[in-house]
Design a protein around this motif. Structure first.
Motif, short mmCIF file in Angstrom:
data_model
loop_
_atom_site.label_atom_id
_atom_site.label_comp_id
_atom_site.label_asym_id
_atom_site.label_seq_id
_atom_site.Cartn_x
_atom_site.Cartn_y
_atom_site.Cartn_z
N ILE A 1 94.65 55.16 -74.43
CA ILE A 1 95.14 53.78 -74.44
C ILE A 1 96.56 53.73 -73.86
CG2 ILE A 1 95.83 51.85 -75.93
CD1 ILE A 1 93.48 52.71 -77.79
N CYS A 2 97.39 54.67 -74.23
CA CYS A 2 98.75 54.72 -73.68
C CYS A 2 98.69 54.84 -72.15
CB CYS A 2 99.53 55.91 -74.25
SG CYS A 2 99.93 55.76 -76.00
N ALA A 3 97.87 55.75 -71.66
CA ALA A 3 97.76 55.95 -70.22
C ALA A 3 97.25 54.70 -69.51
CB ALA A 3 96.84 57.14 -69.93
N SER A 4 96.33 53.99 -70.14
CA SER A 4 95.79 52.77 -69.53
C SER A 4 96.86 51.69 -69.40
CB SER A 4 94.60 52.25 -70.32
OG SER A 4 95.02 51.64 -71.52
N GLN A 5 97.93 51.81 -70.21
CA GLN A 5 99.04 50.86 -70.14
C GLN A 5 100.24 51.45 -69.42
OE1 GLN A 5 99.67 49.74 -74.25
NE2 GLN A 5 97.76 48.60 -74.34
N ASP A 6 100.02 52.57 -68.74
CA ASP A 6 101.06 53.26 -67.98
C ASP A 6 102.26 53.63 -68.85
OD1 ASP A 6 101.96 54.49 -65.65
OD2 ASP A 6 103.07 52.71 -65.00
#
Length: 70
Positions: A23-28
């Motif tokens: 989820i963090c990665a999907s929000q950069d």
């Protein structure tokens, strides 16, 4: 300004960690950025009468919704 030299080690479920990181990665965002945001907001929400430095009070929104990394 914040001094980012302290380390906090936590143990958590590997599946939960993977979902969180995805989820963090999907929000950069990195997991560390999100944890710092959550910690700042938690401090602000729960500090009661404690004196907080100006740089801390100015980096997060008040209330339980949303946080700002500053």
């Amino acid at each position: 300004m914040e001094n980012r030299t302290a380390r906090l080690t936590i143990l958590l479920d590997p599946q939960k960690k993977k979902i969180f990181e995805d989820i963090c990665a999907s929000q950069d965002l990195t997991a560390s950025q999100v944890v710092r945001k959550l910690m700042r907001q938690y401090i602000i929400d729960n500090a009661s009468e404690r004196e907080l430095p100006d740089w801390l009070r100015g980096t997060a929104t008040t209330g339980k919704s949303g946080v700002n990394d500053g």
